[in-house]
Design an enzyme around this catalytic site. Structure first.
Site, PDB file in Angstrom:
ATOM      1  N   TRP A  46       0.816  -1.222   0.000  1.00  0.00           N
ATOM      2  CA  TRP A  46       0.000   0.000   0.000  1.00  0.00           C
ATOM      3  C   TRP A  46       0.849   1.272   0.000  1.00  0.00           C
ATOM      4  O   TRP A  46       1.880   1.330   0.671  1.00  0.00           O
ATOM      5  CB  TRP A  46      -0.863  -0.009   1.259  1.00  0.00           C
ATOM      6  CG  TRP A  46      -1.449   1.310   1.634  1.00  0.00           C
ATOM      7  CD1 TRP A  46      -0.889   2.264   2.449  1.00  0.00           C
ATOM      8  CD2 TRP A  46      -2.716   1.840   1.228  1.00  0.00           C
ATOM      9  NE1 TRP A  46      -1.740   3.336   2.565  1.00  0.00           N
ATOM     10  CE2 TRP A  46      -2.856   3.103   1.831  1.00  0.00           C
ATOM     11  CE3 TRP A  46      -3.745   1.357   0.403  1.00  0.00           C
ATOM     12  CZ2 TRP A  46      -3.981   3.899   1.644  1.00  0.00           C
ATOM     13  CZ3 TRP A  46      -4.867   2.149   0.213  1.00  0.00           C
ATOM     14  CH2 TRP A  46      -4.982   3.408   0.834  1.00  0.00           C
ATOM     15  N   ASN A  96       0.166   5.640   0.477  1.00  0.00           N
ATOM     16  CA  ASN A  96      -0.615   6.884   0.433  1.00  0.00           C
ATOM     17  C   ASN A  96       0.312   8.079   0.303  1.00  0.00           C
ATOM     18  O   ASN A  96       1.083   8.085  -0.685  1.00  0.00           O
ATOM     19  CB  ASN A  96      -1.715   6.980   1.490  1.00  0.00           C
ATOM     20  CG  ASN A  96      -1.328   6.874   2.928  1.00  0.00           C
ATOM     21  OD1 ASN A  96      -0.904   5.824   3.386  1.00  0.00           O
ATOM     22  ND2 ASN A  96      -1.501   7.928   3.685  1.00  0.00           N
ATOM     23  N   ASP A  97       0.297   9.030   1.176  1.00  0.00           N
ATOM     24  CA  ASP A  97       0.933  10.325   0.910  1.00  0.00           C
ATOM     25  C   ASP A  97       2.412  10.263   0.506  1.00  0.00           C
ATOM     26  O   ASP A  97       3.185   9.496   1.084  1.00  0.00           O
ATOM     27  CB  ASP A  97       0.906  11.196   2.176  1.00  0.00           C
ATOM     28  CG  ASP A  97      -0.424  11.192   2.876  1.00  0.00           C
ATOM     29  OD1 ASP A  97      -1.390  10.651   2.342  1.00  0.00           O
ATOM     30  OD2 ASP A  97      -0.476  11.737   3.995  1.00  0.00           O
ATOM     31  N   TRP A 138      -4.380   0.157   3.912  1.00  0.00           N
ATOM     32  CA  TRP A 138      -3.665   0.972   4.895  1.00  0.00           C
ATOM     33  C   TRP A 138      -3.448   0.197   6.191  1.00  0.00           C
ATOM     34  O   TRP A 138      -4.319  -0.543   6.632  1.00  0.00           O
ATOM     35  CB  TRP A 138      -4.494   2.244   5.163  1.00  0.00           C
ATOM     36  CG  TRP A 138      -3.790   3.261   5.995  1.00  0.00           C
ATOM     37  CD1 TRP A 138      -3.002   4.277   5.558  1.00  0.00           C
ATOM     38  CD2 TRP A 138      -3.821   3.370   7.421  1.00  0.00           C
ATOM     39  NE1 TRP A 138      -2.528   5.008   6.609  1.00  0.00           N
ATOM     40  CE2 TRP A 138      -3.014   4.478   7.770  1.00  0.00           C
ATOM     41  CE3 TRP A 138      -4.428   2.637   8.443  1.00  0.00           C
ATOM     42  CZ2 TRP A 138      -2.820   4.879   9.091  1.00  0.00           C
ATOM     43  CZ3 TRP A 138      -4.224   3.039   9.763  1.00  0.00           C
ATOM     44  CH2 TRP A 138      -3.430   4.142  10.082  1.00  0.00           C
ATOM     45  N   PHE A 157       3.619   8.404  10.585  1.00  0.00           N
ATOM     46  CA  PHE A 157       2.734   9.139   9.677  1.00  0.00           C
ATOM     47  C   PHE A 157       3.520  10.177   8.873  1.00  0.00           C
ATOM     48  O   PHE A 157       4.724  10.325   9.013  1.00  0.00           O
ATOM     49  CB  PHE A 157       1.597   9.786  10.478  1.00  0.00           C
ATOM     50  CG  PHE A 157       0.457   8.832  10.800  1.00  0.00           C
ATOM     51  CD1 PHE A 157       0.624   7.459  10.738  1.00  0.00           C
ATOM     52  CD2 PHE A 157      -0.792   9.328  11.164  1.00  0.00           C
ATOM     53  CE1 PHE A 157      -0.439   6.587  11.029  1.00  0.00           C
ATOM     54  CE2 PHE A 157      -1.847   8.475  11.457  1.00  0.00           C
ATOM     55  CZ  PHE A 157      -1.673   7.107  11.392  1.00  0.00           C
ATOM     56  N   SER A 158       2.775  10.930   8.071  1.00  0.00           N
ATOM     57  CA  SER A 158       3.398  11.797   7.066  1.00  0.00           C
ATOM     58  C   SER A 158       4.331  12.856   7.635  1.00  0.00           C
ATOM     59  O   SER A 158       4.165  13.308   8.774  1.00  0.00           O
ATOM     60  CB  SER A 158       2.315  12.481   6.232  1.00  0.00           C
ATOM     61  OG  SER A 158       1.839  11.550   5.299  1.00  0.00           O
ATOM     62  N   ASP A 160       1.712  15.694  10.422  1.00  0.00           N
ATOM     63  CA  ASP A 160       2.188  16.020   9.073  1.00  0.00           C
ATOM     64  C   ASP A 160       3.125  17.234   9.030  1.00  0.00           C
ATOM     65  O   ASP A 160       2.866  18.215   8.302  1.00  0.00           O
ATOM     66  CB  ASP A 160       0.997  16.229   8.113  1.00  0.00           C
ATOM     67  CG  ASP A 160      -0.008  15.077   8.163  1.00  0.00           C
ATOM     68  OD1 ASP A 160       0.391  13.966   8.572  1.00  0.00           O
ATOM     69  OD2 ASP A 160      -1.185  15.285   7.800  1.00  0.00           O
TER      70      ASP A 160
HETATM   71  C1  FRU Z   1      -3.320  12.032   4.772  1.00  0.00           C
HETATM   72  C2  FRU Z   1      -3.059  11.309   6.092  1.00  0.00           C
HETATM   73  C3  FRU Z   1      -2.143  12.138   6.968  1.00  0.00           C
HETATM   74  C4  FRU Z   1      -1.496  11.100   7.838  1.00  0.00           C
HETATM   75  C5  FRU Z   1      -1.360   9.934   6.882  1.00  0.00           C
HETATM   76  C6  FRU Z   1      -1.448   8.585   7.540  1.00  0.00           C
HETATM   77  O1  FRU Z   1      -3.689  11.181   3.735  1.00  0.00           O
HETATM   78  O2  FRU Z   1      -4.285  11.051   6.740  1.00  0.00           O
HETATM   79  O3  FRU Z   1      -2.770  13.173   7.684  1.00  0.00           O
HETATM   80  O4  FRU Z   1      -0.284  11.521   8.343  1.00  0.00           O
HETATM   81  O5  FRU Z   1      -2.369  10.079   5.920  1.00  0.00           O
HETATM   82  O6  FRU Z   1      -1.079   7.574   6.669  1.00  0.00           O
END
Ligand code: FRU
Length: 492
Positions: free
Chosen positions: A36, A38-39, A63, A98-99, A168
């Site tokens: 997976w 994401n950001d 996720w 996380f991000s 973030d």
């Molecule tokens: C955005 C988010 C961030 C977080 C991350 C977790 O898509 O929700 O705020 O840090 O993804 O994976």
């Protein structure tokens, strides 16, 4: 020292990566090595290479267990995987790394700043997942988490702000060597704010100001802030959750907006709000300043509302957008595909002043990895002009221009999806001198549409079978078009 958990992820990635064939991935859009994505995270230029990290769960196509995956590139088109950089292997980040962001330091170190999530039992017995900011120092491959982590915690928040929605960090270094970071925070009432912090050593941070807040408008929590000058204006980029649409704007639920204004070193004054993408799959972008002065943006080419459809048997899921150069035109932030992509253009096919019949197919105009430049010249009687892509069998993805209404409609209802939700978006456009220019970048599993000089973009993921790569033009009424097509050939 790399932990057992990080080593396990690295080994798993190295093993599994080989089982995914190059043609099962996009040609030049970054996906996770496996699992997976994401950001985008830590986008930075370090020791003459671009580094791009990403939220990754190597073990699943959904996720969970959030690590930082890692890749590097010399031209932002061809990416080389590096071993995962961070694993959730400390008590303070056990629920996920996380991000966050990255910066190349003058002393040769690569600094990462991210959000550590920790599950705790509060005094009243309830469970909570606290979010706090952490740093790690590295050399482009291995990253050591700092002993003083977490370096920014709930104790550093303004009164009332939530300790479970504080994340973030986007950090940068000022010319005097001090650091700044912007952070996403929930004010405690479900609405978003962006906090600006300052530090001399990236360990001890102090709050400078609240840069902006949603005040019950512009969505709820604002995720993934970024803050940078562009030309003579200042941009605060945020990804608001649960935002209501207005007219043709902000239809993504979780949107990406640019707050545009001025900054005096402490306070930000917002003057304008701009929607950053009109497609279905775009979220949580991050920018970096390239050595040649370009501000380059890359986003997650997916959205929380669209990521539940995973094709059967997929070993990876999710991809990042093509990096885009930002500039101003007509008072808007415009996005253009990075110019490095042009080095991979092959087999140019050009048509000029083509009169579009009901269904016009042009020899040599097809493909699923192409750069397609179109100029649309509808006559006053033209009701619509349509471009159908990834055609064949029962599939097609369409972009339809309604000149009378100055509106574009993007439709990926027949693009391989097997769930029936909204697959269309409408975009208000402003043609110049009666003509509308479009640039469409196709890369096996996606379409990125750039309108005009990039005043608007629309990003969508497609799951159309690979061999269905036909293109047709349709019109009702009279219309002429110019077409320029290149194959994009990127050897794996
Ligand atoms: C955005 C988010 C961030 C977080 C991350 C977790 O898509 O929700 O705020 O840090 O993804 O994976």
């Amino acid at each position: 020292m790399t932990s057992a958990m990080l080593n396990r992820a690295r080994e798993y990635e190295a093993q599994q990566q080989k089982t995914i064939l190059p043609r099962q991935r996009p040609g030049f859009h970054l996906t996770g090595a496996v699992g997976w994505v994401n950001d985008p995270n830590g986008f930075s230029f370090y020791q003459n290479e671009y580094h791009l990290f990403y939220q990754s769960n190597p073990y699943d196509v959904h996720w969970g267990s959030i690590h930082w995956g890692h890749a590097k590139s010399t031209d932002l088109v061809r990416w080389e995987y590096l071993p995962a950089a961070l694993a959730p292997d400390m008590p303070y980040d056990a629920m996920g790394c996380f991000s966050g962001s990255g910066a190349a330091l003058p002393d040769g170190r690569h600094l990462l700043m991210y959000t550590g999530v920790e599950r705790v039992t509060r005094a009243d017995g309830t469970q909570a997942e606290l979010q706090a900011q952490c740093i790690a120092w590295g050399d482009g491959i291995n990253y050591e988490k700092d002993e003083s982590n977490p370096v920014l915690t709930a104790a550093d928040l303004p009164e009332g702000a939530s300790d479970t929605d504080f994340r973030d960090p986007k950090l940068w270094q000022e010319p005097d060597g001090s650091f700044r970071a912007v952070l996403a925070s929930d004010r405690g009432d479900g609405s978003g704010q962006v906090l600006l912090y300052r530090s001399d050593d990236a360990r001890a941070w102090e709050l400078v100001s609240v840069l902006d807040q949603s005040n019950g408008k512009l969505g709820g929590m604002w995720e993934c802030p970024d803050f940078f000058p562009l030309g003579d204006r200042q941009v605060l980029l945020v990804s608001p959750m649960n935002m209501e649409p207005s007219g043709l704007e902000f239809h993504a639920g979780n949107n990406v907006i640019a707050l545009i204004g001025s900054f005096d070193g402490r306070n930000f004054h917002r003057e304008q709000v701009q929607n950053m993408d009109y497609g279905l799959d775009f979220y949580a972008p991050q920018t970096m300043l390239a050595p040649d002065g370009r501000r380059i943006l890359v986003g997650w080419m997916q959205n929380w509302a669209t990521c539940s459809f995973v094709p059967a048997g997929a070993k990876y899921f999710g991809q990042l957008t093509l990096p885009r150069e930002l500039h101003w035109h007509r008072g808007r932030i415009c996005q253009q595909p990075i110019r490095e992509l042009e080095a991979y253009r092959k087999n140019r096919v050009v048509y000029q002043n083509v009169f579009v019949e009901r269904e016009t197919v042009l020899a040599g105009i097809r493909g699923s990895m192409i750069d397609l430049l179109l100029t649309l010249r509808p006559e006053p009687d033209c009701a619509f002009l349509q471009i159908a892509l990834r055609q064949g069998g029962c599939h097609e993805t369409t972009v339809t221009y309604f000149p009378g209404e100055q509106r574009l409609c993007l439709d990926r209802s027949r693009s391989g999806y097997r769930f029936d939700v909204v697959h269309t978006r409408e975009i208000a456009v402003q043609p110049e001198d009666g003509t509308l220019k479009l640039r469409l970048i196709l890369d096996r599993f996606s379409l990125e549409l750039f309108v005009g000089r990039g005043e608007q973009t629309a990003s969508v993921v497609l799951f159309t079978p690979e061999q269905e790569d036909g293109i047709a033009f349709r019109a009702r009424g009279n219309a002429e078009i110019d077409v320029e097509k290149y194959d994009l050939i990127i050897e794996p």
